[in-house]
Design an enzyme around this catalytic site. Structure first.
Site, mmCIF file in Angstrom:
data_model
loop_
_atom_site.group_PDB
_atom_site.id
_atom_site.type_symbol
_atom_site.label_atom_id
_atom_site.label_comp_id
_atom_site.label_asym_id
_atom_site.label_seq_id
_atom_site.Cartn_x
_atom_site.Cartn_y
_atom_site.Cartn_z
ATOM 1 N N ARG A 45 0.846 -1.176 -0.070
ATOM 2 C CA ARG A 45 0.083 -0.060 -0.032
ATOM 3 C C ARG A 45 0.797 1.191 0.046
ATOM 4 O O ARG A 45 2.046 1.163 -0.098
ATOM 5 C CB ARG A 45 -1.000 0.012 1.191
ATOM 6 C CG ARG A 45 -0.605 -0.676 2.365
ATOM 7 C CD ARG A 45 0.372 -0.079 3.127
ATOM 8 N NE ARG A 45 0.246 1.351 3.403
ATOM 9 C CZ ARG A 45 1.377 2.324 3.387
ATOM 10 N NH1 ARG A 45 2.453 1.886 3.469
ATOM 11 N NH2 ARG A 45 1.114 3.601 3.497
ATOM 12 N N GLY A 46 0.532 2.286 -0.086
ATOM 13 C CA GLY A 46 1.174 3.564 -0.167
ATOM 14 C C GLY A 46 1.037 3.879 -1.785
ATOM 15 O O GLY A 46 1.302 3.122 -2.576
ATOM 16 N N ALA A 47 0.859 5.133 -2.069
ATOM 17 C CA ALA A 47 0.751 5.555 -3.274
ATOM 18 C C ALA A 47 1.614 5.076 -4.557
ATOM 19 O O ALA A 47 1.414 4.635 -5.340
ATOM 20 C CB ALA A 47 0.341 6.930 -3.484
ATOM 21 N N ARG A 88 -7.446 -0.516 -6.714
ATOM 22 C CA ARG A 88 -7.842 0.767 -5.731
ATOM 23 C C ARG A 88 -7.908 1.881 -6.410
ATOM 24 O O ARG A 88 -7.249 2.414 -7.581
ATOM 25 C CB ARG A 88 -6.686 1.025 -4.619
ATOM 26 C CG ARG A 88 -6.768 -0.330 -3.817
ATOM 27 C CD ARG A 88 -5.485 0.011 -2.804
ATOM 28 N NE ARG A 88 -6.285 0.786 -1.529
ATOM 29 C CZ ARG A 88 -5.546 1.220 -0.740
ATOM 30 N NH1 ARG A 88 -4.269 1.033 -0.312
ATOM 31 N NH2 ARG A 88 -6.273 1.896 0.236
ATOM 32 N N GLN A 197 -1.658 2.136 9.991
ATOM 33 C CA GLN A 197 -0.335 2.435 9.226
ATOM 34 C C GLN A 197 0.551 3.069 10.184
ATOM 35 O O GLN A 197 1.793 2.838 9.863
ATOM 36 C CB GLN A 197 -0.853 3.103 7.832
ATOM 37 C CG GLN A 197 -1.367 2.437 7.049
ATOM 38 C CD GLN A 197 -2.764 2.729 6.864
ATOM 39 O OE1 GLN A 197 -3.397 2.960 7.753
ATOM 40 N NE2 GLN A 197 -3.568 2.489 5.803
ATOM 41 N N ASP A 238 -2.055 10.953 -1.607
ATOM 42 C CA ASP A 238 -2.538 9.849 -2.749
ATOM 43 C C ASP A 238 -2.844 10.469 -4.287
ATOM 44 O O ASP A 238 -2.751 9.794 -5.034
ATOM 45 C CB ASP A 238 -3.649 9.124 -2.191
ATOM 46 C CG ASP A 238 -3.237 7.993 -1.199
ATOM 47 O OD1 ASP A 238 -3.037 8.585 -0.187
ATOM 48 O OD2 ASP A 238 -2.770 6.949 -1.433
ATOM 49 N N ASN A 248 -5.527 12.264 1.088
ATOM 50 C CA ASN A 248 -4.554 11.449 1.757
ATOM 51 C C ASN A 248 -5.409 10.981 2.788
ATOM 52 O O ASN A 248 -6.516 10.913 3.027
ATOM 53 C CB ASN A 248 -3.370 12.160 2.586
ATOM 54 C CG ASN A 248 -2.304 11.620 3.114
ATOM 55 O OD1 ASN A 248 -1.785 10.620 2.162
ATOM 56 N ND2 ASN A 248 -1.903 11.450 4.183
ATOM 57 N N LYS A 249 -4.505 9.851 3.675
ATOM 58 C CA LYS A 249 -5.262 8.922 4.467
ATOM 59 C C LYS A 249 -6.482 9.611 5.329
ATOM 60 O O LYS A 249 -5.887 10.696 5.985
ATOM 61 C CB LYS A 249 -4.048 8.245 5.416
ATOM 62 C CG LYS A 249 -4.691 7.238 6.443
ATOM 63 C CD LYS A 249 -5.559 6.306 5.901
ATOM 64 C CE LYS A 249 -5.118 5.544 4.809
ATOM 65 N NZ LYS A 249 -6.033 4.619 4.008
HETATM 66 O O1 MRU Z 1 -4.561 3.331 2.522
HETATM 67 P P1 MRU Z 1 -2.871 3.556 2.178
HETATM 68 O O2 MRU Z 1 -2.144 2.741 3.251
HETATM 69 O O3 MRU Z 1 -2.315 2.901 0.822
HETATM 70 O O4 MRU Z 1 -2.767 5.028 2.130
HETATM 71 C C1 MRU Z 1 -1.525 5.556 2.056
HETATM 72 C C2 MRU Z 1 -1.562 7.026 2.443
HETATM 73 O O5 MRU Z 1 -2.464 7.394 2.518
HETATM 74 C C3 MRU Z 1 -0.246 7.708 2.040
HETATM 75 O O6 MRU Z 1 0.065 8.696 3.047
HETATM 76 C C4 MRU Z 1 0.188 7.954 0.701
HETATM 77 O O7 MRU Z 1 0.011 6.914 -0.252
HETATM 78 C C5 MRU Z 1 1.507 8.555 0.453
HETATM 79 S S1 MRU Z 1 2.704 7.290 0.406
HETATM 80 C C6 MRU Z 1 4.041 7.860 0.057
#
Ligand code: MRU
Length: 351
Positions: A45-47, A88, A197, A238, A248-249
């Site tokens: 996970r993470g963009a 996603r 996370q 994201d 973002n999250k």
């Molecule tokens: O649902 P996730 O864990 O994929 O969400 C991730 C985030 O919100 C991060 O902050 C974002 O992707 C930036 S990662 C460098």
């Protein structure tokens, strides 16, 4: 040092982020469909990390399709582009990586390459996406560290670290670079309900690097700002709309509003691949709604009465007016973002 994702012999190998920090386990996905499932189920996970994983999954699919015929190969790739895109919805890096792979396929065909040579081209493109992301994170870290005072207590939300990228991280890249520059840094990590996370991933990877880390639950941030325990906020993103609205999250918006109330800088760190100029503002960013079970139970144990109503948006949008600066791999954008973000696209990429 952990490896977030890599192309392995006959597959794509990644650290299983669902079981950290209690177990450090790697899984190898043997088909592109398995890679798409791993993205959906948040093994990775993470963009930026999901963009890299999708690119490797597509390269794997191309290599496995060699030996059919060109029409079958191209039809298979088209199916896989759709499969990856459905994994996603919010992180635009996923769609950026898929488009980069689709463009490479088109270029290979217009150069008259056969299937084997086309698959090679796609393999090389995926590796470049991976390598470029690491270079981007290093540059974001370098530019972001210049904004950090010599002594600072930094609040971060979710995980925008090495686990969310090719390595080094965006928000945590800023932290790492500030520490490497000799600054006295303490990170306060929001636990980040419901997937945790912050508690499971950010705390783990910062502690691996021996960076001072204090874990808090999400509802403590305001009180700690009021007590003077936090100097600034750095988060990842994201998707950033053309006007500087930042997805973002979930929970990031609350932190940004709190930061403004307390007069604290709120920085966003992200590669330019996270900026979506086709999205005029945050209202156009699709927000993923995840399964209710993430809210009603923890580690398989129910924490709510059966049948209770649940909402589980995985992301929120922070309006641009709360964002002090956006640190990208091609420079730091300041308000008004409508012009400053667009101007960054004319600058050369790092690396
Ligand atoms: O649902 P996730 O864990 O994929 O969400 C991730 C985030 O919100 C991060 O902050 C974002 O992707 C930036 S990662 C460098």
């Amino acid at each position: 040092m952990f490896i977030t994702v890599e192309r392995a012999e006959n597959g794509v190998r990644m650290i299983d982020q669902r079981v950290l920090p209690t177990r450090e386990e790697y899984v190898t996905l043997r088909t592109p469909e398995e890679v798409a499932d791993a993205i959906r189920e948040m093994v990775v996970r993470g963009a930026p990390a999901i963009g890299i994983s999708a690119a490797y999954g597509l390269a794997l699919g191309a290599t496995q399709a060699v030996g059919t015929d060109t029409a079958t190969f191209d039809a298979r790739m088209e199916t896989l582009f759709h499969t990856m895109a459905a994994a996603r919805p919010t992180a635009v890096n996923l769609f950026w990586a898929i488009e980069a792979m689709r463009a490479e396929l088109r270029a290979a065909r217009s150069d008259g390459l056969d299937d084997a040579a086309t698959a090679d081209r796609l393999e090389r493109r995926a590796r470049t996406i991976h390598d470029d992301d690491l270079a981007s994170c290093k540059e974001i870290g370098r530019l972001g560290a210049e904004l950090i005072p010599d002594t600072a207590s930094i609040l971060t939300h979710c995980n925008a670290g090495g686990l969310a990228t090719a390595g080094y991280g965006t928000a945590l890249g800023v932290v790492r670079s500030a520490v490497e520059a000799g600054k006295n840094i303490r990170v306060i990590a929001d636990e980040t309900r419901p997937f945790l996370q912050g508690a499971r991933l950010t705390a783990w990877e910062l502690m691996e690097d021996a960076i001072e880390t204090i874990l808090i639950t999400d509802n403590m941030a305001g009180a700690l700002m009021r007590r003077g325990e936090i100097d600034l906020v750095v988060v990842g993103s994201d998707r950033i709309a053309a006007n500087g609205d930042v997805a973002n999250k979930i929970g990031t918006y609350s932190v940004a509003v709190l930061a403004k109330e307390h007069g604290l800088p709120f920085y966003v760190a992200a590669p330019l691949t996270t900026v979506d100029l086709a999205c005029p503002d945050g209202d156009g960013i699709p927000i993923e709604e995840r399964d209710r079970s993430e809210v009603t139970s923890m580690f398989g144990t129910p924490v709510a009465p059966p049948g209770v109503g649940v909402m589980n948006p995985a992301f929120d949008v922070t309006p641009a007016k709360y964002v002090t600066a956006i640190v990208t791999d091609r420079g730091v954008a300041r308000p008004p973002y409508g012009t400053s973000l667009r101007a960054l696209f004319d600058r050369p990429a790092p690396g």
